[in-house]
Scaffold this active site. Sequence first.
Site, PDB file in Angstrom:
ATOM      1  CG  ASP A  10      -5.344  -9.538   6.520  1.00  0.00           C
ATOM      2  OD1 ASP A  10      -5.557  -8.692   5.640  1.00  0.00           O
ATOM      3  OD2 ASP A  10      -5.492  -9.283   7.738  1.00  0.00           O
ATOM      4  CG  HIS A  25      -8.829  -8.419   8.115  1.00  0.00           C
ATOM      5  ND1 HIS A  25      -7.648  -7.835   8.523  1.00  0.00           N
ATOM      6  CD2 HIS A  25      -9.808  -7.576   8.478  1.00  0.00           C
ATOM      7  CE1 HIS A  25      -7.910  -6.677   9.088  1.00  0.00           C
ATOM      8  NE2 HIS A  25      -9.213  -6.494   9.087  1.00  0.00           N
ATOM      9  CB  SER A  77      -9.091  -4.264  11.668  1.00  0.00           C
ATOM     10  OG  SER A  77      -9.136  -3.972  10.302  1.00  0.00           O
TER      11      SER A  77
END
Length: 296
Positions: free
Chosen positions: A234, A264, A142
């Site tokens: 996502d 995610h 991320s």
Amino acid sequence: MATITDPQTLAFIAATEAAYPADANGASAEENRRYYNQMCSLFYRGRPEGLPVTDRAIAGVRCRIYGAETPVVVLYAHGGGYIVGGLESHDDICAEIADATGLQVVAVDYRLAPEYRFPAQIGDVGAVWEALDRPGVVVGDSAGACLVAALCLDLRQSGRMPLGQVLIYPGLGGDGSAPSYHENAEAPLLRSSDLAGYSQALLGDQIPTELSAPLLAGDLEGLAPAFIVSADVDPLRDDSRDYAAKLAAAGVPVTWRNEAQLPHGYLRARASSDRARRSFGAILVAIARFSGAERW
């Protein structure tokens, strides 16, 4: 939004949302961190028995070191939108990488926003990388994936390019026009509306640059080989697609893997979801391959 039918994924989403409500992203940084840490603790797997782990500062940055020193090191930058996360939230992930690959892993506890604006985060990651002073693979998920991608961009001018970069469901500064931002606008665990808040906390009034948004980079030639894995459900999915395409066009060896039915943050589901477990296995193989680890 793609429909999620996999029962293991649905169970993971339900457990996550029970501990980390959707409105947490609108709470104060302190409250958000409390929610996030509580959620991460639910999925914590512990460390493999016998793995030595120590905390110490490297280049003035708090780090956690997993395993004895090896000729090739793995640097790990955690996710959390630059606002949440730290050494505890990703402790078991880093421990499992070290145990599975036989490589020493160094997790970086970079400074968080909004208390510290960009480029404090990339400054911390870069300082640790330079201080390690040996070949290595850089890995992040991320926001952490964006930081290690930016590190590789920054090292083109001067510095030691990593052997490889592994980007796990990265946010790379897409402008919101790609299909995934609309198709997955209300995706579980990360919504498109959450992204603006993360960006504001990180940048304040700054204009994005290639180091805060690597998709803005015009020249990707000479970067480290990349393994990029995205979650299909996502809003950030197409950042991976688009960055992989730009790397390939620049002649950089790159593999992009998109994980169907996963949202995610799915690394936390690797113990309960077959899909997440297979994806984590592919990530471990990529790290080992970049490092030249013989056991693979």
